[in-house]
Design a protein around this motif. Structure first.
Motif, PDB file in Angstrom:
ATOM      1  N   VAL A  41      38.919  34.425  42.215  1.00 26.50           N
ATOM      2  CA  VAL A  41      38.192  34.741  41.022  1.00 26.50           C
ATOM      3  C   VAL A  41      37.941  33.447  40.206  1.00 26.50           C
ATOM      4  CG1 VAL A  41      40.465  34.797  39.524  1.00 26.50           C
ATOM      5  CG2 VAL A  41      38.470  35.722  38.566  1.00 26.50           C
ATOM      6  N   GLY A  42      38.672  32.265  40.243  1.00 26.58           N
ATOM      7  CA  GLY A  42      38.238  31.082  39.520  1.00 26.58           C
ATOM      8  C   GLY A  42      36.965  30.324  40.205  1.00 26.58           C
ATOM      9  N   ASN A  43      37.285  30.321  41.607  1.00 30.06           N
ATOM     10  CA  ASN A  43      36.003  29.806  42.446  1.00 30.06           C
ATOM     11  C   ASN A  43      34.707  30.849  42.188  1.00 30.06           C
ATOM     12  OD1 ASN A  43      37.522  27.603  43.088  1.00 30.06           O
ATOM     13  ND2 ASN A  43      38.080  28.112  45.077  1.00 30.06           N
ATOM     14  N   SER A  44      34.946  31.983  42.232  1.00 34.06           N
ATOM     15  CA  SER A  44      33.948  32.938  42.218  1.00 34.06           C
ATOM     16  C   SER A  44      32.994  32.569  40.739  1.00 34.06           C
ATOM     17  CB  SER A  44      34.213  34.168  42.251  1.00 34.06           C
ATOM     18  OG  SER A  44      33.207  35.257  41.613  1.00 34.06           O
ATOM     19  N   THR A 100      35.085  46.199  41.902  1.00 32.96           N
ATOM     20  CA  THR A 100      35.204  46.222  40.349  1.00 32.96           C
ATOM     21  C   THR A 100      35.632  44.976  39.571  1.00 32.96           C
ATOM     22  OG1 THR A 100      37.376  46.871  40.353  1.00 32.96           O
ATOM     23  CG2 THR A 100      35.880  48.595  40.392  1.00 32.96           C
ATOM     24  N   GLN A 101      35.536  44.689  38.523  1.00 34.79           N
ATOM     25  CA  GLN A 101      35.884  43.351  38.063  1.00 34.79           C
ATOM     26  C   GLN A 101      37.468  43.559  37.858  1.00 34.79           C
ATOM     27  OE1 GLN A 101      34.282  42.953  34.098  1.00 34.79           O
ATOM     28  NE2 GLN A 101      35.761  40.979  33.273  1.00 34.79           N
ATOM     29  N   ASP A 102      38.302  44.678  37.519  1.00 31.88           N
ATOM     30  CA  ASP A 102      39.503  44.684  37.774  1.00 31.88           C
ATOM     31  C   ASP A 102      40.289  44.039  39.264  1.00 31.88           C
ATOM     32  OD1 ASP A 102      40.030  45.414  35.156  1.00 31.88           O
ATOM     33  OD2 ASP A 102      40.426  47.541  35.846  1.00 31.88           O
ATOM     34  N   ALA A 103      39.337  44.483  40.176  1.00 32.63           N
ATOM     35  CA  ALA A 103      40.047  43.927  41.524  1.00 32.63           C
ATOM     36  C   ALA A 103      39.463  42.430  41.817  1.00 32.63           C
ATOM     37  CB  ALA A 103      39.170  44.614  42.612  1.00 32.63           C
ATOM     38  N   LEU A 104      38.314  41.987  41.130  1.00 37.96           N
ATOM     39  CA  LEU A 104      38.022  40.591  41.241  1.00 37.96           C
ATOM     40  C   LEU A 104      38.910  39.891  40.355  1.00 37.96           C
ATOM     41  CD1 LEU A 104      36.358  38.219  41.873  1.00 37.96           C
ATOM     42  CD2 LEU A 104      34.871  39.057  39.782  1.00 37.96           C
ATOM     43  N   LEU A 105      39.403  40.286  39.442  1.00 36.78           N
ATOM     44  CA  LEU A 105      40.586  39.265  38.561  1.00 36.78           C
ATOM     45  C   LEU A 105      41.679  39.293  39.068  1.00 36.78           C
ATOM     46  CD1 LEU A 105      39.418  40.545  34.844  1.00 36.78           C
ATOM     47  CD2 LEU A 105      38.723  38.438  35.875  1.00 36.78           C
ATOM     48  N   LEU A 122      34.088  40.276  50.482  1.00 34.26           N
ATOM     49  CA  LEU A 122      35.691  40.458  50.157  1.00 34.26           C
ATOM     50  C   LEU A 122      36.203  41.840  49.866  1.00 34.26           C
ATOM     51  CD1 LEU A 122      36.072  36.897  48.132  1.00 34.26           C
ATOM     52  CD2 LEU A 122      36.392  37.219  50.760  1.00 34.26           C
ATOM     53  N   GLY A 123      35.362  42.645  49.628  1.00 39.53           N
ATOM     54  CA  GLY A 123      35.439  44.012  49.555  1.00 39.53           C
ATOM     55  C   GLY A 123      36.176  44.239  48.025  1.00 39.53           C
ATOM     56  N   LEU A 124      35.366  43.445  47.091  1.00 40.15           N
ATOM     57  CA  LEU A 124      35.838  43.501  45.601  1.00 40.15           C
ATOM     58  C   LEU A 124      34.752  44.376  44.782  1.00 40.15           C
ATOM     59  CD1 LEU A 124      37.070  39.796  45.103  1.00 40.15           C
ATOM     60  CD2 LEU A 124      38.521  41.809  45.650  1.00 40.15           C
ATOM     61  N   ARG A 134      28.934  42.254  34.421  1.00 44.93           N
ATOM     62  CA  ARG A 134      28.216  43.015  35.170  1.00 44.93           C
ATOM     63  C   ARG A 134      27.632  42.345  36.319  1.00 44.93           C
ATOM     64  NH1 ARG A 134      24.701  48.567  34.653  1.00 44.93           N
ATOM     65  NH2 ARG A 134      26.693  49.391  34.399  1.00 44.93           N
ATOM     66  N   LEU A 135      26.853  41.152  36.009  1.00 42.81           N
ATOM     67  CA  LEU A 135      25.926  40.269  36.766  1.00 42.81           C
ATOM     68  C   LEU A 135      26.891  39.758  37.413  1.00 42.81           C
ATOM     69  CD1 LEU A 135      23.019  39.272  37.347  1.00 42.81           C
ATOM     70  CD2 LEU A 135      23.527  37.625  35.513  1.00 42.81           C
ATOM     71  N   TRP A 136      28.039  39.183  37.118  1.00 45.54           N
ATOM     72  CA  TRP A 136      29.083  38.288  37.834  1.00 45.54           C
ATOM     73  C   TRP A 136      29.527  39.006  38.829  1.00 45.54           C
ATOM     74  CZ3 TRP A 136      34.440  37.471  36.056  1.00 45.54           C
ATOM     75  CH2 TRP A 136      35.193  36.734  36.915  1.00 45.54           C
ATOM     76  N   VAL A 137      29.997  40.276  38.632  1.00 48.14           N
ATOM     77  CA  VAL A 137      30.395  41.191  39.574  1.00 48.14           C
ATOM     78  C   VAL A 137      29.795  41.786  40.433  1.00 48.14           C
ATOM     79  CG1 VAL A 137      31.953  43.358  39.829  1.00 48.14           C
ATOM     80  CG2 VAL A 137      32.506  41.646  37.950  1.00 48.14           C
ATOM     81  N   ARG A 138      28.396  42.314  40.147  1.00 45.21           N
ATOM     82  CA  ARG A 138      27.437  42.767  40.950  1.00 45.21           C
ATOM     83  C   ARG A 138      26.442  41.778  41.697  1.00 45.21           C
ATOM     84  NH1 ARG A 138      25.815  48.732  38.338  1.00 45.21           N
ATOM     85  NH2 ARG A 138      27.839  49.581  38.273  1.00 45.21           N
TER      86      ARG A 138
END
Length: 398
Positions: A283-286, A273-278, A269-271, A146-150
């Protein structure tokens, strides 16, 4: 209330210096933390951006002298630079009267500007501390993704759902573009600034090429440099410098760039959720940027950092030279089953680091060897060790 790791350090600094400057991006929690300090010390709090508080400082020397026996907290102090000579005078006067510490807590969201203003007037009288967004060791173990995504802005992390969190971050970005950056001298249209910031998001973890950014925005390179520096001063962008060595090899000389808060990166980047990010190429550089930011904020303040990349493919994501421990080489991977790349081993042969780590995002962060002296360890575990580091205490026994 989330307990911030910096709380005891602020108290210590106030016991050692007459003034302490707490630096951090907007909405990162500086005011909340300062008010906690203020409650303990019965402090006077003034917000320079509030007209009623600014009015109290019409005659700053007279007002602040009335509260000479109390800690005074000045929020967004960089917007009133004329205060700094007054603070110097009051600090020096207090020293002669035996008041040597704990006079002023200065909060600022423009690092470069506040450092310049305070450095000119308060040299030797002020300690500087940086409050980053919420860090991995400050949240529960099950909140890592959650911390990573948000990201670590408290209002974003604690939002009731992903959609509201994204809305909050997008509103913060708009505030920076339409109000904050113009207040520091921005002359570019907000839309051009948004394009620059979005281009940097797509470039996350890549080598900085100012000429390409300038070409894409149809502005000159000097202007791009100025706005990159501005984003850095506002603690929104990090330039990770290349590691310099005398090995006689051809090394990359450009810095790598990262949007410091992963939540802002994903909002650009308009992402949501975690699903959208993955499912997104970033995703790797994030994850790499999230891990590097976590480790740099956990490491001792006097640690030197950078990355290493040579023309023959040798590469290390993060190098840290920690006093008392020596050089640490860190490879960043999201998967707990990943292995170091061949280029990592080649780079380690070049630099001979004292410690070598493969940092992963696994829930079980207990370190284990993966060969050739490399220890695999969870990000949270390594960050906690760095934050409480003691020379001679190996990671495996932490």
């Amino acid at each position: 209330m989330i307990e911030r790791q910096l709380f005891p350090a602020i108290g210590t600094a106030l016991s050692d210096y007459p003034a302490v400057a707490l630096l951090g991006a907007r909405q990162v929690g500086k005011t909340t933390l300062a008010r906690q300090i203020g409650d303990v010390r019965s402090a006077v709090y003034l917000d320079i951006e509030r007209p009623s508080d600014r009015q109290k400082l019409t005659d700053p020397e007279a007002y602040l002298s009335l509260h000479s026996q109390r800690l005074v907290i000045l929020d967004e102090v960089q917007h009133m630079p004329e205060l700094f000579p007054v603070l110097r005078s009051l600090i020096d006067e207090g020293r002669r009267a035996g008041q040597t510490t704990g006079r002023f807590l200065l909060l600022g969201s423009a690092t470069g500007e506040l450092l310049r203003q305070s450095g000119e007037s308060l040299a030797g009288r002020v300690a500087y501390l940086e409050l980053p967004s919420l860090q991995l060791p400050e949240v529960a173990e099950d909140q890592q993704n959650r911390l990573w995504v948000r990201g670590g802005f408290p209002n974003s992390l604690l939002a009731s759902n992903d959609s509201k969190s994204l809305d909050w971050r997008q509103n913060l970005i708009s505030t920076y573009l339409e109000r904050e950056l113009p207040s520091y001298g921005s002359r570019l249209p907000a839309q051009t600034l948004r394009r620059l910031w979005t281009m940097l998001a797509h470039l996350q973890g890549g080598l900085l090429d100012v000429s390409q950014l300038a070409k894409g925005l149809m502005i000159d390179a000097k202007t791009v440099h100025r706005y990159l520096d501005m984003l850095g001063d506002l603690m929104l962008l990090r330039k990770l410098p290349p590691w310099h060595s005398n090995l006689g090899k051809r090394l990359v000389k450009s810095p790598k760039v990262y949007v410091r808060d992963s939540g802002l990166l994903h909002a650009l980047l308009g992402l949501a959720t975690q699903d959208a990010l993955l499912a997104h190429p970033v995703v790797g550089n994030s994850w790499e940027g999230f891990a590097i930011e976590t480790l740099l904020n956990a490491a001792p303040r006097d640690a030197q950092s950078g990355f290493y990349r040579s023309s023959n493919g040798a590469e290390i994501d993060l190098l840290m030279d920690v006093p008392g421990l020596g050089l640490m080489a860190i490879e960043v991977k999201k998967s707990s089953t990943a292995k170091p790349r061949r280029g990592f081993y080649s780079a380690c042969e070049d630099l001979q680091p004292v410690q070598k780590f493969l940092v992963h995002g696994g829930v079980d962060g207990v370190p284990y060897p993966v060969g050739d002296g490399v220890m695999a360890v969870g990000l949270r575990h390594l960050a906690l060790w760095l934050a409480q580091i003691q020379p001679g205490v190996p990671l495996e026994t932490f």
